[in-house]
Design a protein around this motif. Structure first.
Motif, mmCIF file in Angstrom:
data_model
loop_
_atom_site.group_PDB
_atom_site.id
_atom_site.type_symbol
_atom_site.label_atom_id
_atom_site.label_comp_id
_atom_site.label_asym_id
_atom_site.label_seq_id
_atom_site.Cartn_x
_atom_site.Cartn_y
_atom_site.Cartn_z
ATOM 1 N N LEU A 34 -1.968 9.194 -28.852
ATOM 2 C CA LEU A 34 -2.582 8.650 -27.651
ATOM 3 C C LEU A 34 -2.541 9.720 -26.570
ATOM 4 C CD1 LEU A 34 -1.039 5.076 -27.570
ATOM 5 C CD2 LEU A 34 -3.348 5.727 -28.219
ATOM 6 N N GLU A 35 -3.388 9.597 -25.580
ATOM 7 C CA GLU A 35 -3.511 10.644 -24.575
ATOM 8 C C GLU A 35 -2.286 10.797 -23.693
ATOM 9 O OE1 GLU A 35 -7.113 10.681 -22.396
ATOM 10 O OE2 GLU A 35 -8.310 10.259 -24.155
ATOM 11 N N ALA A 36 -1.607 9.719 -23.349
ATOM 12 C CA ALA A 36 -0.474 9.824 -22.431
ATOM 13 C C ALA A 36 0.774 9.149 -22.998
ATOM 14 C CB ALA A 36 -0.840 9.210 -21.090
ATOM 15 N N PRO A 37 1.330 9.655 -24.086
ATOM 16 C CA PRO A 37 2.513 8.999 -24.632
ATOM 17 C C PRO A 37 3.734 9.138 -23.750
ATOM 18 C CG PRO A 37 2.104 11.030 -25.801
ATOM 19 C CD PRO A 37 0.955 10.800 -24.865
ATOM 20 N N THR A 38 3.825 10.179 -22.928
ATOM 21 C CA THR A 38 4.990 10.354 -22.059
ATOM 22 C C THR A 38 5.027 9.324 -20.948
ATOM 23 O OG1 THR A 38 3.781 11.994 -20.785
ATOM 24 C CG2 THR A 38 5.208 12.822 -22.533
ATOM 25 N N ALA A 39 3.867 8.798 -20.531
ATOM 26 C CA ALA A 39 3.848 7.790 -19.475
ATOM 27 C C ALA A 39 4.522 6.504 -19.942
ATOM 28 C CB ALA A 39 2.412 7.501 -19.043
ATOM 29 N N ARG A 40 4.361 6.141 -21.207
ATOM 30 C CA ARG A 40 5.008 4.936 -21.716
ATOM 31 C C ARG A 40 6.514 5.105 -21.777
ATOM 32 N NH1 ARG A 40 2.871 2.183 -26.824
ATOM 33 N NH2 ARG A 40 4.327 0.678 -26.034
ATOM 34 N N ARG A 41 6.962 6.306 -22.109
ATOM 35 C CA ARG A 41 8.396 6.538 -22.202
ATOM 36 C C ARG A 41 9.061 6.470 -20.841
ATOM 37 N NH1 ARG A 41 8.155 11.649 -26.249
ATOM 38 N NH2 ARG A 41 7.418 10.504 -28.056
ATOM 39 N N ALA A 42 8.314 6.791 -19.792
ATOM 40 C CA ALA A 42 8.894 6.811 -18.453
ATOM 41 C C ALA A 42 9.132 5.407 -17.913
ATOM 42 C CB ALA A 42 7.984 7.587 -17.514
ATOM 43 N N GLU A 43 8.409 4.425 -18.442
ATOM 44 C CA GLU A 43 8.591 3.060 -17.976
ATOM 45 C C GLU A 43 9.983 2.563 -18.329
ATOM 46 O OE1 GLU A 43 5.550 0.588 -19.561
ATOM 47 O OE2 GLU A 43 3.947 1.814 -18.738
ATOM 48 N N ARG A 44 10.539 1.757 -17.465
ATOM 49 C CA ARG A 44 11.869 1.221 -17.688
ATOM 50 C C ARG A 44 11.760 -0.251 -18.040
ATOM 51 N NH1 ARG A 44 17.199 2.386 -14.326
ATOM 52 N NH2 ARG A 44 18.520 0.880 -15.371
ATOM 53 N N ASN A 45 12.512 -0.658 -19.029
ATOM 54 C CA ASN A 45 12.538 -2.053 -19.428
ATOM 55 C C ASN A 45 13.149 -2.864 -18.284
ATOM 56 O OD1 ASN A 45 13.103 -4.555 -20.538
ATOM 57 N ND2 ASN A 45 13.583 -3.714 -22.547
ATOM 58 N N PRO A 46 12.466 -3.903 -17.798
ATOM 59 C CA PRO A 46 12.993 -4.658 -16.659
ATOM 60 C C PRO A 46 14.301 -5.384 -16.965
ATOM 61 C CG PRO A 46 11.034 -5.707 -17.549
ATOM 62 C CD PRO A 46 11.177 -4.397 -18.250
ATOM 63 N N ALA A 47 14.612 -5.611 -18.226
ATOM 64 C CA ALA A 47 15.862 -6.289 -18.573
ATOM 65 C C ALA A 47 17.049 -5.327 -18.605
ATOM 66 C CB ALA A 47 15.731 -6.972 -19.933
ATOM 67 N N PHE A 48 16.796 -4.031 -18.575
ATOM 68 C CA PHE A 48 17.869 -3.050 -18.622
ATOM 69 C C PHE A 48 18.652 -3.103 -17.316
ATOM 70 C CE2 PHE A 48 19.618 1.210 -18.075
ATOM 71 C CZ PHE A 48 20.341 1.303 -19.246
ATOM 72 N N GLY A 49 19.957 -3.259 -17.423
ATOM 73 C CA GLY A 49 20.805 -3.325 -16.236
ATOM 74 C C GLY A 49 20.677 -4.637 -15.504
ATOM 75 N N LEU A 50 20.365 -5.698 -16.213
ATOM 76 C CA LEU A 50 20.127 -7.002 -15.607
ATOM 77 C C LEU A 50 21.308 -7.485 -14.787
ATOM 78 C CD1 LEU A 50 17.971 -9.249 -15.540
ATOM 79 C CD2 LEU A 50 19.099 -10.244 -17.505
ATOM 80 N N TRP A 51 22.526 -7.217 -15.267
ATOM 81 C CA TRP A 51 23.715 -7.687 -14.571
ATOM 82 C C TRP A 51 24.389 -6.586 -13.763
ATOM 83 C CZ3 TRP A 51 25.900 -10.430 -19.470
ATOM 84 C CH2 TRP A 51 25.186 -11.602 -19.680
#
Length: 82
Positions: free
Chosen positions: A40-57
């Motif tokens: 895909l053209e921008a695979p690094t952009a997907r990796r930069a996204e952070r899972n919103p559930a990470f660090g929930l607490w």
């Protein structure tokens, strides 16, 4: 790079890794090119996204000093309703 349909079935992970390195993989069937696998053209952009559930607490006021194993054990204890 060329790969057969059998290679695609058996070594899909390696072929995808090759596309991430910028290679184009030509898939052949019975010796004739049938498809092309590219990244895909921008695979690094997907990796930069952070899972919103990470660090929930992380900012929880009830932060405990329990380890992860102890916390899971507490969550899995049976409840009594009576």
């Amino acid at each position: 790079m060329q790969a057969t349909t059998k290679d695609l079935r058996l070594r899909a992970g390696e072929l995808i890794a090759a596309t991430e390195r910028g290679e184009k993989v030509i898939i052949t069937f019975r010796g004739k090119p049938r498809a092309m696998l590219t990244a895909l053209e921008a695979p690094t952009a997907r990796r930069a996204e952070r899972n919103p559930a990470f660090g929930l607490w992380a900012d929880a006021s009830h932060a405990t000093s329990l380890s992860v194993d102890e916390e899971v054990r507490v969550l899995r204890t049976p409840r009594s309703f009576g």
